[in-house]
Design an enzyme around this catalytic site. Structure first.
Site, PDB file in Angstrom:
ATOM      1  N   LYS A   1       0.796  -1.130   0.004  1.00  0.00           N
ATOM      2  CA  LYS A   1       0.004  -0.052  -0.026  1.00  0.00           C
ATOM      3  C   LYS A   1       0.972   1.243   0.070  1.00  0.00           C
ATOM      4  CE  LYS A   1      -3.542  -2.450  -0.247  1.00  0.00           C
ATOM      5  NZ  LYS A   1      -4.150  -3.096   0.579  1.00  0.00           N
TER       6      LYS A   1
HETATM    7  C1  LIG Z   1      -5.465  -4.149   0.800  1.00  0.00           C
HETATM    8  C2  LIG Z   1      -6.724  -4.176   0.975  1.00  0.00           C
HETATM    9  C3  LIG Z   1      -7.592  -4.625   1.821  1.00  0.00           C
HETATM   10  C4  LIG Z   1      -7.054  -5.368   2.958  1.00  0.00           C
HETATM   11  O1  LIG Z   1      -6.115  -4.872   3.669  1.00  0.00           O
HETATM   12  P1  LIG Z   1      -5.032  -5.947   4.411  1.00  0.00           P
HETATM   13  O2  LIG Z   1      -4.055  -4.918   5.359  1.00  0.00           O
HETATM   14  O3  LIG Z   1      -4.073  -6.748   3.475  1.00  0.00           O
HETATM   15  O4  LIG Z   1      -5.918  -6.793   5.445  1.00  0.00           O
HETATM   16  C5  LIG Z   1      -8.844  -4.412   1.907  1.00  0.00           C
HETATM   17  N1  LIG Z   1      -9.361  -3.826   0.693  1.00  0.00           N
HETATM   18  C6  LIG Z   1      -8.689  -3.473  -0.274  1.00  0.00           C
HETATM   19  C7  LIG Z   1      -9.519  -2.827  -1.606  1.00  0.00           C
HETATM   20  C8  LIG Z   1      -7.473  -3.634  -0.201  1.00  0.00           C
HETATM   21  O5  LIG Z   1      -6.661  -3.216  -1.210  1.00  0.00           O
END
Ligand SMILES: *Cc1c(COP(=O)(O)O)cnc(C)c1O
Length: 403
Positions: free
Chosen positions: A201
């Site tokens: 992210k």
């Molecule tokens: C990455 C992501 C998540 C989940 O986040 P994690 O920290 O990996 O559990 C949820 N929704 C979207 C759209 C994502 O890109």
């Protein structure tokens, strides 16, 4: 020019920018967190100071224009906590888009709520508010707007629908740190917003998540769910609601505070690269750019998504196209598969409901199979020539297959 996949020379041999970006700043702050003797965020450090978690929660909430933030272990748990804080229960329906990471659905299914899929808009790949309204039943409790790629969904219309029908609006802003809709930070426009700080992210600490809100009682509920059912200001062994330990560590908060100081410059660099890519790819017959709603006053550009033109997409196999572009040195990828057709989601739904449920999302299904392609945000942090190489590679491969 011979394609690299057929033995020709690739357009690009240079690497793209590495992710994450860090230096002494992260080293120093992690060392400070370590030496503080307080590796969790509760209480004071050995020298009587505040740990990093409360500071991070305040600063992150402020960044997104929210009053409150509750940090937690990841973005999936953030979604589950937000749903539960808003009162969504076992058997309730939650409307979500089919074009998103699996976690949007599994966070709903985690406690027996049922994901209901509303199809996406073909020009933005975001949830279609008109389809949302058509999906509402007496069992619907919440809508999750997912800001895919860092582009806010149509929050004005979704908020209007949620108010009209008495539903909770949750924003899955995992990909949208820094994004704004009509000048306001995403996550703070719906009732609750969730973010992820997982490695890929735009703001990351390896793992991590946060729930933000402007509503005091939703903040209290979220805090309790993430803190084993305790209440703010309550006693340590006073557990008022069913909660879990969803807390992150202070070392993660320290890294996040350091990474936050880089965010604005990184956002600007991604924005400049996107302008350049839009200009270059916009000139290639065979490629269609996505539409950007003018109410998106800031796009987080977590992904650069684009489409093959329908006539070209009909002629070629998407996977073969991707292999060919990758061989030219460009890490283009397939992207999501439709969640409404994903086995795990269907099986878990059937398990909770006691019967099969089928959702048709023809727009999403066709776009996934034939047209949509992705580049990830680290590509956008690469040098200007990288954008030229991307365009040249796509043009080369399209000329080969398109003629
Ligand atoms: C990455 C992501 C998540 C989940 O986040 P994690 O920290 O990996 O559990 C949820 N929704 C979207 C759209 C994502 O890109």
């Amino acid at each position: 020019m011979e394609l690299a996949i057929n033995g020709g020379s690739p357009v690009r041999t240079r690497e793209f920018a590495r992710w994450p970006v860090f230096d002494e700043l992260e080293q120093q702050i992690v060392l400070r967190a370590l030496q503080s003797g307080k590796w969790g965020g509760v209480g004071k450090t050995w020298t009587g100071e505040e740990p990093f978690i409360p500071q991070f929660e305040r600063e992150f909430a402020q960044l997104q224009d929210a009053k409150y933030g509750v940090s937690c272990v990841n973005g999936t748990v953030a979604l589950t906590a937000a749903l539960q804080a808003a009162g969504v229960q076992y058997g309730d329906e939650v409307i979500i888009p089919p074009y998103t990471f699996v976690a949007t659905a599994t966070a709903v299914l985690a406690f027996g709520a049922i994901p209901v899929f509303a199809d996406i808009e073909s020009d933005t790949l975001l949830i279609d508010p008109d389809q949302v309204e058509l999906s509402i039943t007496p069992k619907t409790k919440a809508i999750i707007a997912v800001h895919i790629a860092g582009a806010p969904a149509n929050l004005t219309q979704l908020l209007e629908i949620s108010r009209k029908h008495g539903l909770v609006l949750i924003e899955d802003a995992a990909q949208a740190v820094g994004a704004k809709w009509e000048g306001v930070g995403v996550g703070a426009i719906g009732d609750l917003g969730t973010f992820s700080f997982q490695s890929s992210k735009n703001l990351n600490a390896g793992e991590g998540g946060i729930v933000i809100t402007n509503n005091h009682s939703l903040w209290v509920n979220t805090w309790s769910i993430c803190n084993v059912g305790r209440v703010p200001e309550g006693a340590w062994y006073q557990h008022e609601v069913l909660g879990q330990n969803y807390r992150m560590t202070d070392l993660q908060a320290a890294i996040l505070l350091a990474q936050m100081t880089r965010l604005e410059a990184q956002m600007q660099q991604r924005e400049a690269s996107v302008l350049e890519l839009d200009r270059l790819l916009g000139g290639i017959e065979g490629i269609r750019l996505l539409t950007r709603d003018p109410r998106i006053t800031r796009h987080a550009n977590h992904l650069y998504m684009f489409k093959l033109a329908p006539d070209l997409a009909k002629k070629i196999d998407k996977e073969q196209f991707i292999r060919s572009v990758v061989a030219e040195g460009i890490p283009v990828s397939y992207g999501y598969v439709p969640l409404n057709r994903t086995n795990t989601v269907l099986k878990a739904t059937k398990q909770w409901l006691g019967e099969e449920r089928v959702y048709e999302c023809p727009v999403c299904e066709q776009l996934c199979a034939e047209e949509v392609l992705w580049l990830s945000h680290n590509v956008l942090l690469s040098e200007k020539q990288a954008m030229v190489d991307i365009a040249e590679s796509l043009d080369k491969v399209i000329r080969y297959y398109g003629s």
